[in-house]
Design a protein around this motif. Structure first.
Motif, short mmCIF file in Angstrom:
data_model
loop_
_atom_site.label_atom_id
_atom_site.label_comp_id
_atom_site.label_asym_id
_atom_site.label_seq_id
_atom_site.Cartn_x
_atom_site.Cartn_y
_atom_site.Cartn_z
N ASN A 229 0.81 -1.22 0.00
CA ASN A 229 0.00 0.00 0.00
C ASN A 229 0.85 1.27 0.00
OD1 ASN A 229 -3.14 -0.40 0.32
ND2 ASN A 229 -2.18 -2.05 1.49
N CYS A 230 2.00 1.21 0.64
CA CYS A 230 2.91 2.35 0.56
C CYS A 230 3.35 2.58 -0.89
CB CYS A 230 4.13 2.13 1.46
SG CYS A 230 3.77 2.29 3.22
N ALA A 231 3.66 1.48 -1.60
CA ALA A 231 4.02 1.61 -3.02
C ALA A 231 2.84 2.12 -3.84
CB ALA A 231 4.49 0.26 -3.55
N LEU A 232 1.63 1.69 -3.53
CA LEU A 232 0.44 2.15 -4.26
C LEU A 232 0.17 3.63 -4.02
CD1 LEU A 232 -2.01 -0.85 -3.79
CD2 LEU A 232 -1.02 -0.04 -5.93
N LEU A 233 0.43 4.09 -2.79
CA LEU A 233 0.24 5.52 -2.51
C LEU A 233 1.20 6.37 -3.34
CD1 LEU A 233 -0.30 5.56 1.37
CD2 LEU A 233 -1.99 6.00 -0.42
N VAL A 234 2.42 5.91 -3.49
CA VAL A 234 3.37 6.62 -4.35
C VAL A 234 2.85 6.65 -5.78
CG1 VAL A 234 5.69 6.55 -5.32
CG2 VAL A 234 5.35 6.04 -2.90
N CYS A 235 2.31 5.52 -6.23
CA CYS A 235 1.78 5.43 -7.59
C CYS A 235 0.57 6.35 -7.77
CB CYS A 235 1.41 3.99 -7.90
SG CYS A 235 0.86 3.72 -9.60
N LEU A 236 -0.29 6.42 -6.77
CA LEU A 236 -1.49 7.25 -6.87
C LEU A 236 -1.16 8.74 -6.93
CD1 LEU A 236 -3.88 5.44 -4.35
CD2 LEU A 236 -4.25 5.75 -6.80
N TYR A 237 -0.15 9.15 -6.16
CA TYR A 237 0.20 10.57 -6.12
C TYR A 237 1.24 10.96 -7.17
CZ TYR A 237 -2.47 10.74 -1.82
OH TYR A 237 -3.49 10.68 -0.90
N ASP A 238 1.68 10.01 -7.96
CA ASP A 238 2.61 10.30 -9.05
C ASP A 238 1.79 10.51 -10.32
OD1 ASP A 238 4.85 10.63 -10.61
OD2 ASP A 238 5.18 8.48 -10.85
N ALA A 239 1.20 11.65 -10.46
CA ALA A 239 0.25 11.93 -11.55
C ALA A 239 0.89 11.81 -12.93
CB ALA A 239 -0.34 13.33 -11.37
N GLU A 240 2.15 12.15 -13.06
CA GLU A 240 2.80 12.12 -14.36
C GLU A 240 3.29 10.73 -14.74
OE1 GLU A 240 5.89 14.96 -14.34
OE2 GLU A 240 4.59 16.67 -13.87
N GLY A 241 3.22 9.80 -13.80
CA GLY A 241 3.65 8.44 -14.11
C GLY A 241 5.14 8.29 -14.28
N LYS A 242 5.93 9.19 -13.72
CA LYS A 242 7.39 9.14 -13.87
C LYS A 242 8.09 8.70 -12.58
CE LYS A 242 7.47 12.72 -17.45
NZ LYS A 242 8.00 14.04 -17.86
N TRP A 243 7.31 8.27 -11.60
CA TRP A 243 7.87 7.80 -10.35
C TRP A 243 8.78 8.84 -9.70
CZ3 TRP A 243 6.54 3.52 -7.61
CH2 TRP A 243 5.77 2.58 -8.27
N LYS A 244 8.28 10.06 -9.61
CA LYS A 244 9.02 11.09 -8.89
C LYS A 244 8.73 10.94 -7.40
CE LYS A 244 8.97 14.46 -12.66
NZ LYS A 244 8.56 15.82 -13.09
N LEU A 245 9.65 10.34 -6.72
CA LEU A 245 9.41 9.99 -5.33
C LEU A 245 9.74 11.12 -4.35
CD1 LEU A 245 10.92 6.39 -5.31
CD2 LEU A 245 8.58 7.08 -5.74
N GLU A 246 10.48 12.14 -4.82
CA GLU A 246 10.99 13.13 -3.88
C GLU A 246 9.91 13.85 -3.08
OE1 GLU A 246 11.75 12.95 -7.02
OE2 GLU A 246 13.89 12.51 -7.16
N PRO A 247 8.78 14.28 -3.65
CA PRO A 247 7.83 15.05 -2.85
C PRO A 247 7.20 14.25 -1.72
CG PRO A 247 7.45 15.37 -5.19
CD PRO A 247 8.39 14.25 -5.06
N GLY A 248 6.85 13.02 -1.96
CA GLY A 248 6.11 12.28 -0.93
C GLY A 248 6.87 11.14 -0.32
N LEU A 249 8.14 11.00 -0.66
CA LEU A 249 8.89 9.85 -0.17
C LEU A 249 9.01 9.87 1.35
CD1 LEU A 249 10.53 7.33 -0.68
CD2 LEU A 249 12.55 8.77 -1.02
#
Length: 664
Positions: free
Chosen positions: A578-598
């Motif tokens: 679910n932590c990985a899914l939350l990253v996916c949900l909030y990565d609107a551009e689909g580029k796996w930018k983890l910095e804002p919500g990591l």
């Protein structure tokens, strides 16, 4: 003995199935008829016997009066709860000292089944000569001290021994349980325990409590799916995620409390086994050995016994590690590539018809893989130094769940984490939760009926062929015992001798729990689907046990065993996914930018792990009233122990705990 006179009239609970006799041969007239000898021997044990002719088989029904059961329980040294709360070896002469069941009966169904097994399999040839026997055209000798039923099985005469349903109780439970849809999740757990035994009762208690507790995340998921929280929408999924993890942790803690309460209410000992006698360092406590001889023998054998036990323990552990490694490597090297290939092909194929064909081929192949895995796991377990049957069954469950875990979730992981396609993930979840579970319910209830119809047709055809057209009118199955025999057994789909049908029922629950928990952030509405399915599951499983299958052989397990550890493992997995899914949900551009919500995701993960391993200590596993009763019983045990010490130090009486306790 007034209580004994009030005991209910015994009902027929066990059936013996025999093959049809072939044509008799006059040459065997000097031999004894098997059925006559067996019926006579069964009556000598105190059992009530009734022979029933069938279309394709012959049957003997058995019922046991209380006295016959009591004497068998005393011979088996079955440990039962006494009125002072202690568990002691049963003694028929002191029957009033032992606690009764909730329905007033002295023995539970599990205890009665053990007594039946002891009585019928304890029939041996005690005469001075071998007894000549015949059954149709077969003739053989019943040798000295040879078990009669074992010989009949070897000769192919005895086909099966199985428990019979109690028609009156079955009708009552069908009305009050299987067809009682208005109570939703409420079930007559005490009646289930008395009729089916501890293990099945524990399963339905777990299923009912699990379904009740599912209402909270189901309502929460519906609200999250339906309501627009505006500017706070970005907090909705993390809050829901934290809530369901907390819910799962507290549910399993409260389930442990309920488990303790149930086995205490049923007067079941969960610290001492109920087998025939107990041994310490290989010596039977019920043996009549002088205390001084016992002490000398114990001291002499102590060093040898210790070394043997240590060698036995570590050899078994090494074998289990080796077997687990074989299963894990097989899953990684064989099953994982196959599952990933299927998921990849399903993703790139555009035609729905080809997808349907691919899925059909996949299901056929995966069933073959699972059967092979089950056979390999069972063979590996046979080489492990595990004496207890339930522990061996748990070992099999762990190994097989690894196979099912891979085939159930790897495709979902593929869509969720590699392709990061939330809409496809939701479609897959709906398909798995609705289509597959409805299909499983239909399959598990229709297959037993189809098997019964096929066997019934075979019995009718055998009768017509055997009579060679001499029978008049329509041939049909009339006897209840033959109808019961034609039903399929409540067995596991893997066909393993270590597990019964509860393997499939618990597996279905575990896979559902993993599905709704590990992907909760992507589709919160799955909890509502799970509630509806489980409400149906309670009734269909009840109908399956009461109507579709033979009455199961009782098992004495007092917890859900290995499945509890599997559910706990799935909670930890759900935190990660679910932590990985939350990253996916909030990565609107689909580029796996983890910095804002990591940082936020990592904080949530650590909080949830703290909840999982910390909050479980907040709720005690054992209720206070259960602990108080256990302390009270321990006080009685100390008093009895003092009496045992006085008996040993006296040097005149034999060291027999059962007699010492009676004298106290």
């Amino acid at each position: 003995m007034n209580e004994l006179s009030e005991e209910k009239q015994p009902v027929f609970e066990i059936a013996l199935v025999f093959s049809k006799k072939e044509e008799k041969d006059e040459e065997y007239e000097d031999y004894n008829e098997v059925m006559e000898v067996l019926v006579d021997q069964l009556k000598k044990t105190g059992l009530l016997v009734e022979t029933v002719p069938g279309l394709a088989h012959e049957f003997i029904k058995l019922a046991a009066p209380l006295e016959a059961l009591g004497k068998a329980a005393a011979e088996l040294q079955i440990r039962k709860r006494t009125n002072i709360g202690m568990d002691l070896a049963f003694d028929w002469d002191q029957v009033k000292a032992f606690a009764r069941q909730a329905d007033g009966s002295l023995f539970s169904w599990c205890e009665r089944h053990h007594c039946y097994h002891h009585l019928i399999h304890g029939i041996v040839n005690r005469s001075k000569l071998a007894v000549p026997l015949k059954y149709g055209s077969k003739k053989f000798y019943w040798e000295l001290w040879e078990p009669l039923l074992q010989r009949l099985e070897t000769e192919g005469i005895l086909k099966e021994v199985f428990p019979l349903h109690d028609e009156q109780k079955k009708k009552e439970m069908v009305s009050s349980w299987a067809f009682n849809i208005w109570d939703v999740t409420r079930q007559p757990i005490d009646d289930i325990y008395l009729y089916f035994g501890t293990k099945i009762a524990i399963y339905f208690a777990f299923l009912g409590m699990y379904t009740q507790w599912l209402l909270f995340p189901a309502v929460l998921g519906i609200v999250l799916h339906s309501v627009d929280f505006g500017s706070l929408q970005f907090l909705a999924h993390p809050v829901f995620f934290i809530s369901i993890i907390s819910w799962a942790v507290f549910f399993f803690q409260f389930w442990k409390r309920k488990n303790y309460a149930l086995i205490t209410r049923w007067n079941i000992s969960y610290t001492v086994g109920t087998g025939p006698g107990h041994k310490i360092l290989g010596m039977d406590l019920n043996s009549r050995q002088h205390p001084l001889e016992f002490a000398k023998k114990l001291e002499a054998d102590n060093a040898i016994e210790k070394e043997a036990y240590q060698r036995y323990e570590w050899k078994g552990r090494l074998k289990r590690i080796r077997n687990d490694a074989v299963i894990i490597l097989s899953i990684i090297c064989l099953q994982l590539p196959f599952e990933l290939a299927y998921a990849h092909l399903y993703e790139i194929i555009g035609s729905d018809i080809i997808k349907f064909g691919l899925t059909a081929v996949y299901l056929l192949i995966i069933q073959y893989f699972t059967r092979i895995g089950g056979k390999i796991s069972a063979d590996l377990i046979k080489n492990e130094n595990i004496d207890d049957k339930e522990y061996r069954a748990d070992s099999l469950i762990y190994k097989l769940f690894g196979l099912y875990f891979m085939q159930t979730y790897i495709g979902v992981f593929y869509h969720a984490l590699l392709h990061r396609n939330i809409m496809t993930l939701r479609k897959v979840l709906i398909q798995r939760l609705i289509v597959s579970e409805v299909f499983e319910n239909l399959l598990e209830n229709s297959l037993p009926y189809l098997k019964y119809s096929y066997k019934k047709h075979g019995a009718v055809r055998f009768k017509k062929k055997h009579d060679k057209g001499s029978s008049k009118g329509k041939v049909k199955v009339n006897s209840r015992v033959e109808k019961e025999y034609l039903k399929s057994a409540y067995s596991a789909s893997i066909g393993g001798e270590l597990e019964d049908g509860l393997f499939d029922d618990f597996l279905e629950l575990a896979l559902q729990f993993g599905m709704i928990m590990m992907f909760a952030s992507a589709f919160p509405l799955t909890f509502a689907f799970a509630v509806v399915n489980n409400i149906m599951e309670i009734r269909t499983d009840a109908l399956k046990l009461l109507v579709m299958h033979k009455r199961p052989v009782p098992r004495a397990a007092v917890t859900i065993g290995a499945w509890l550890n599997i559910f706990q493992f799935l909670i930890v997995m759900s935190i990660c996914t679910n932590c990985a899914l939350l990253v996916c949900l909030y990565d609107a551009e689909g580029k796996w930018k983890l910095e804002p919500g990591l940082a936020a995701i990592l904080i949530i993960e650590h909080i949830l792990l703290l909840i999982k391993f910390g909050f479980s200590r907040f709720v005690p596993e054992e209720p206070a009233w259960v602990r108080a009763r256990r302390v009270k019983n321990a006080t009685h045990t100390q008093d009895v122990s003092r009496q045992l010490l006085r008996t040993i130090s006296g040097g005149e009486k034999m060291f027999n705990p059962a007699e010492a306790i009676k004298e106290s």
